[in-house]
Design a protein around this motif. Sequence first.
Motif, PDB file in Angstrom:
ATOM      1  N   GLU A 149      46.329  11.314  17.986  1.00 47.14           N
ATOM      2  CA  GLU A 149      47.236  12.045  18.876  1.00 47.14           C
ATOM      3  C   GLU A 149      46.392  12.608  20.007  1.00 47.14           C
ATOM      4  N   VAL A 150      46.708  12.211  21.242  1.00 51.38           N
ATOM      5  CA  VAL A 150      45.811  12.498  22.368  1.00 51.38           C
ATOM      6  C   VAL A 150      46.589  13.182  23.484  1.00 51.38           C
ATOM      7  N   GLY A 151      45.936  14.127  24.148  1.00 56.97           N
ATOM      8  CA  GLY A 151      46.547  14.810  25.277  1.00 56.97           C
ATOM      9  C   GLY A 151      45.543  15.056  26.373  1.00 56.97           C
ATOM     10  N   VAL A 152      45.995  15.775  27.414  1.00 60.97           N
ATOM     11  CA  VAL A 152      45.186  15.999  28.609  1.00 60.97           C
ATOM     12  C   VAL A 152      45.253  17.464  29.014  1.00 60.97           C
ATOM     13  N   VAL A 153      44.107  17.987  29.395  1.00 62.84           N
ATOM     14  CA  VAL A 153      44.019  19.297  30.042  1.00 62.84           C
ATOM     15  C   VAL A 153      43.431  19.068  31.424  1.00 62.84           C
ATOM     16  N   ARG A 174      50.550  13.063  24.545  1.00 59.62           N
ATOM     17  CA  ARG A 174      51.367  13.876  23.644  1.00 59.62           C
ATOM     18  C   ARG A 174      51.335  15.356  24.001  1.00 59.62           C
ATOM     19  N   HIS A 175      50.225  15.811  24.602  1.00 61.25           N
ATOM     20  CA  HIS A 175      50.077  17.235  24.922  1.00 61.25           C
ATOM     21  C   HIS A 175      49.550  17.366  26.344  1.00 61.25           C
ATOM     22  N   LEU A 176      50.077  18.335  27.067  1.00 63.89           N
ATOM     23  CA  LEU A 176      49.707  18.529  28.470  1.00 63.89           C
ATOM     24  C   LEU A 176      49.520  20.016  28.727  1.00 63.89           C
ATOM     25  N   ARG A 236      59.809  11.212  34.368  1.00 67.32           N
ATOM     26  CA  ARG A 236      60.127  10.272  33.295  1.00 67.32           C
ATOM     27  C   ARG A 236      60.045  10.961  31.933  1.00 67.32           C
ATOM     28  N   ARG A 237      60.848  10.469  30.999  1.00 65.91           N
ATOM     29  CA  ARG A 237      60.708  10.851  29.598  1.00 65.91           C
ATOM     30  C   ARG A 237      59.653   9.937  28.984  1.00 65.91           C
ATOM     31  N   THR A 238      58.592  10.502  28.450  1.00 65.57           N
ATOM     32  CA  THR A 238      57.437   9.693  28.060  1.00 65.57           C
ATOM     33  C   THR A 238      56.974   9.900  26.627  1.00 65.57           C
ATOM     34  N   GLY A 239      57.596  10.780  25.887  1.00 65.11           N
ATOM     35  CA  GLY A 239      57.144  11.058  24.531  1.00 65.11           C
ATOM     36  C   GLY A 239      56.219  12.250  24.428  1.00 65.11           C
TER      37      GLY A 239
END
Length: 315
Positions: A149-153, A174-176, A236-239
């Motif tokens: 599960e990967v996100g971005v800061v 998944r996370h922003l 957009r809806r992206t999950g």
Amino acid sequence: MAEIIALLLGGLAFVGAAVAGLYLWPVGRRGLRVAPARPLDFDTATRAAAAVIAAETADPEVRPESRSRLLSHGSRTGRAVLLLHGYTLAPEQYAGLAEEFFDRGYNVWIPRAPQHGTVGRRAHHRVEAGELTTYAAQGWAVAAALGDEVGVVGISGGAVLAAWLAQVPGNVVRHLLLLSPFFGPNPRQAPAYAVKPLIVLYGRRVLRDRVTSRGYSLTAVTQYLTIARTLPNPPRRTGLRTAAVAISPLDGVVDLRAAVDVPRRIADANALTLQVCTLPETLGVEHNTLNLGADGDEWRRRYVALYEGEPCLLY
């Protein structure tokens, strides 16, 4: 009159007859559409990161403290995060927060932005929007292979790139978490009506570059604003599973309303509640919301909690 407006009006004196055309000139660029990268496995991704770091180590133009950084547990983990630093800065901006994520079991990738972290302190003036989005996409390709599960800061200009990544079809962000996002300049520096002329005149290099008292190149700053203008509307809806933003009321660089409104629209498109954290003025933090002084450890923990979807608790 604000410094940026003075610079803009000075430029307009040379192109007065074309002022109306500035508002009709499209600011989107085909070069910002980056094709989805082929998914990497963990070993390939870590080799790619190691190659980047080795190339920077061999490059005398890159400051040693500013090289890209990989914090790895040695195998693919349940969670990983991509950290995108701000304009004029470099990966060391994230030193403390990266360690906080790592200590919680994350694999962490902090790539150095093009033209940043160099011995030549003005190199960032040359940065282009297309190379920034390519950099972000390449950074995501590595980070996406480091965890399940990967996100971005992102912070400041890096937050613009983080939001852009979260809206690229095919990415599974998944996370922003956006810190002091630079979706527009503070109205005291440049009101909304001046932003598009700035992008056209300086971003397209119609006018010779100008540098503000903060050391910001108008040509470079407008590359980030160009990317911000290419975000899909509606989003957009992206999950996406969590979305959060942290801002300081003392920030004189960014448009604080846009800093919340843009990620809120992204959150709404994904049926999420945007977590908004407004730092107390007593902290004395201005634009760099990672420059937290004696309260740094506590706030870095709060930032990770925000990233993971918890509300911002101020006490």
